[in-house]
Structure formats: structure tokens, C-alpha cells
Design an enzyme around this catalytic site. Structure first.
Site, PDB file in Angstrom:
ATOM      1  NE  ARG A  12      -2.442  -0.947   3.659  1.00  0.00           N
ATOM      2  CZ  ARG A  12      -3.010  -0.493   4.770  1.00  0.00           C
ATOM      3  NH1 ARG A  12      -4.157   0.182   4.703  1.00  0.00           N
ATOM      4  NH2 ARG A  12      -2.454  -0.691   5.942  1.00  0.00           N
ATOM      5  CB  ILE A  14       5.487   5.299   0.156  1.00  0.00           C
ATOM      6  CG1 ILE A  14       5.025   6.765   0.133  1.00  0.00           C
ATOM      7  CG2 ILE A  14       6.966   5.212  -0.205  1.00  0.00           C
ATOM      8  CD1 ILE A  14       5.709   7.646   1.163  1.00  0.00           C
ATOM      9  CG  ASN A  82       7.569   1.678   2.921  1.00  0.00           C
ATOM     10  OD1 ASN A  82       7.606   2.899   2.751  1.00  0.00           O
ATOM     11  ND2 ASN A  82       6.426   1.001   2.926  1.00  0.00           N
ATOM     12  CB  ILE A  85       1.812   2.669  12.281  1.00  0.00           C
ATOM     13  CG1 ILE A  85       2.664   2.498  13.554  1.00  0.00           C
ATOM     14  CG2 ILE A  85       1.611   1.349  11.559  1.00  0.00           C
ATOM     15  CD1 ILE A  85       1.998   1.651  14.623  1.00  0.00           C
ATOM     16  CG  ASP A  88      -0.256  11.599  14.428  1.00  0.00           C
ATOM     17  OD1 ASP A  88       0.665  10.772  14.446  1.00  0.00           O
ATOM     18  OD2 ASP A  88      -0.673  12.148  13.389  1.00  0.00           O
ATOM     19  N   GLY A 143       2.904  17.073  18.149  1.00  0.00           N
ATOM     20  CA  GLY A 143       2.001  15.936  18.255  1.00  0.00           C
ATOM     21  C   GLY A 143       2.555  14.631  17.715  1.00  0.00           C
ATOM     22  CE1 TYR A 147       5.563   8.212  10.947  1.00  0.00           C
ATOM     23  CE2 TYR A 147       6.693  10.321  10.702  1.00  0.00           C
ATOM     24  CZ  TYR A 147       6.191   9.164  10.151  1.00  0.00           C
ATOM     25  OH  TYR A 147       6.304   8.937   8.795  1.00  0.00           O
ATOM     26  N   PRO A 177      11.097  11.355   3.020  1.00  0.00           N
ATOM     27  CG  PRO A 177       9.739   9.650   2.245  1.00  0.00           C
ATOM     28  CD  PRO A 177      10.699   9.975   3.338  1.00  0.00           C
ATOM     29  N   GLY A 178       8.904  14.155   2.401  1.00  0.00           N
ATOM     30  CA  GLY A 178       8.004  15.106   3.019  1.00  0.00           C
ATOM     31  C   GLY A 178       6.586  14.576   2.932  1.00  0.00           C
TER      32      GLY A 178
END
Length: 240
Positions: A12, A14, A82, A85, A88, A143, A147, A177-178
């Protein structure tokens, strides 16, 4: 026969784009996934890429899953870490479970996946490890303490393993990545989305295929002098 490439979270977003791009480039691709059987089977039917289900946060499951991949396709020569999850919350409201889930999937998984394949890469004097980090692991974000911590750790893992592996023909690089147009942004309000895009100098979100092309570049045999690097792809939002 192409080299064997294993992509975690490869069915799924990227990850799916990376799996497709590597297959197009001639690799024998295996796509790992964690939970969405329906999406995985649809991906398999569409791409003819074999899919393998296991939890990348579980070391034993990773060992067993990699054995399954190698029994079917051969030794893993390219590993793309890759899977990721998000859970937040501001730290003062973040539960220990939210912290642990993200660290387990986004950071522990790098050890869990790379440890079982690194000795084989060293014995063969060839390997490519590409780790997907994030702009938020470089600059931080409200937040997202869990991550951001995990993705910063991805970059540290990349640099250290690159030093350990360089003389064995193994390169280890990260891609940060952004904001990319995937289902992770599905729940973002229009107002917040405008704010995000407004911070990106090129004026748009990234596309998963743009990240995938970077992975294909770093995975190539002739990318052997690039190691320990973090390739930023964020439309100019953060420059380091």
C-alpha cells in the site's frame, strides 16, 4: 534473473509504489504486509508480486518471514525498510501504548528485518539497505514525539550500519520524504491540508512514485559509492 528485493509495508501507499518500481527495474520483488489482507491480495493480483504477511515489530516473525521469502525467491539482496504507522498525540496526552506501537513498528523493525539478512549480504559481498525515514525525523513536528523519535532513529541506524558494512559491498541509505499524497493523509481536513501545502515551496504534495524512483536509484548495483546518506525529497520544505 534479477536480484531479490524485499519491501516491508510493500502493498500500500509508498511501499506499493516502491514494489512496483523495483519490479519494473528487473528485481524479483517480495512485498511484506502486516494486516490488510484484502488490499494485499488486490495488490498481488494486480502486480503479480508475491506477498508475505508478518508483523515487522516481532523479531521471530521477521526471521520466519524472511526464510519464507528466501525459500521462494532466493537470498534477499535488497531490503527496503518502509513499514510505518502513526499514533498522533501531544506528549502530555500520549499513552504508553501509542508510544510503544510506533517505536516497535517504525524503529524496532529495522533491527528485526536487517539482522536476519545482514550476514548473508556480508558473505556475498553485496547488499542494498534503504530505510524510509521522514521529514519529521529531521525537523520535528507537534504531536508526533513518538513518530519523530522513531524516524530520527532510522537516520542514526542508517549511518551506523553504513559504517559497519561499507567494506563488504553493502550500502545503507535513508530517504526522508516530506508530505506525500497517500491514504495516511486521508483524514486531514481541507484547512490543515492547505496549511501543509502552503509550507512546501513547489506548492504541492509529493507522489509515491517520486519516492519510489529514489529507492530504485539507491538500490542499483552502480550506486555503490553512496552510503550513509539521507536523501531528502520534500519539495523544498526542509533543507539540511
Amino acid at each position: 534473473m534479477g536480484r531479490v528485493a524485499l519491501v516491508t509495508g510493500g502493498t500500500r501507499g509508498i511501499g506499493a509504489a516502491i514494489s512496483r518500481a523495483l519490479k519494473k527495474a528487473g528485481y524479483n520483488v517480495a512485498a511484506n504486509y502486516g494486516g490488510n489482507d484484502e488490499a494485499a491480495q488486490a495488490f498481488k493480483k494486480d502486480t503479480k508480486i508475491p506477498v508475505f504477511k508478518w508483523d515487522v515489530g516481532d523479531y521471530v516473525a521477521c526471521e520466519q518471514g524472511i526464510v519464507s521469502v528466501e525459500n521462494e525467491l532466493g537470498p534477499v539482496e535488497v531490503l527496503v525498510n518502509n513499514a510505518g504507522i502513526s499514533r498522533d498525540a501531544m506528549l502530555q496526552k500520549m499513552s504508553h501504548e501509542q508510544w510503544e506501537q510506533v517505536i516497535r513498528t517504525n524503529l524496532d523493525s529495522l533491527f528485526n528485518m536487517t539482522r536476519p539478512v545482514i550476514n548473508g549480504m556480508r558473505e556475498r559481498n553485496f547488499g542494498r539497505v534503504v530505510n524510509i525515514a521522514s521529514i519529521n525525523g529531521q525537523k520535528g513536528q507537534l504531536g508526533l514525539v513518538n513518530y519523530c523519535s522513531a524516524k530520527s532513529g532510522v537516520i542514526g541506524f542508517t549511518r551506523a550500519l553504513a559504517l559497519e558494512s561499507a567494506r563488504k559491498g553493502i550500502t545503507v541509505n535513508a530517504i526522508a520524504p516530506g508530505y506525500v499524497a497517500t491514504e495516511l493523509l486521508t483524514g486531514v481536513s481541507e484547512e490543515v491540508m492547505k496549511s501543509i501545502v502552503g509550507q512546501i515551496p513547489v506548492g504541492r504534495l509529493g507522489e509515491a512514485d517520486e519516492v519510489a524512483r529514489c529507492v530504485t536509484f539507491l538500490a542499483a548495483d552502480d550506486a555503490g559509492w553512496i552510503t550513509g546518506s539521507t536523501l531528502t525529497i520534500n519539495g523544498g520544505q526542509f533543507m539540511d
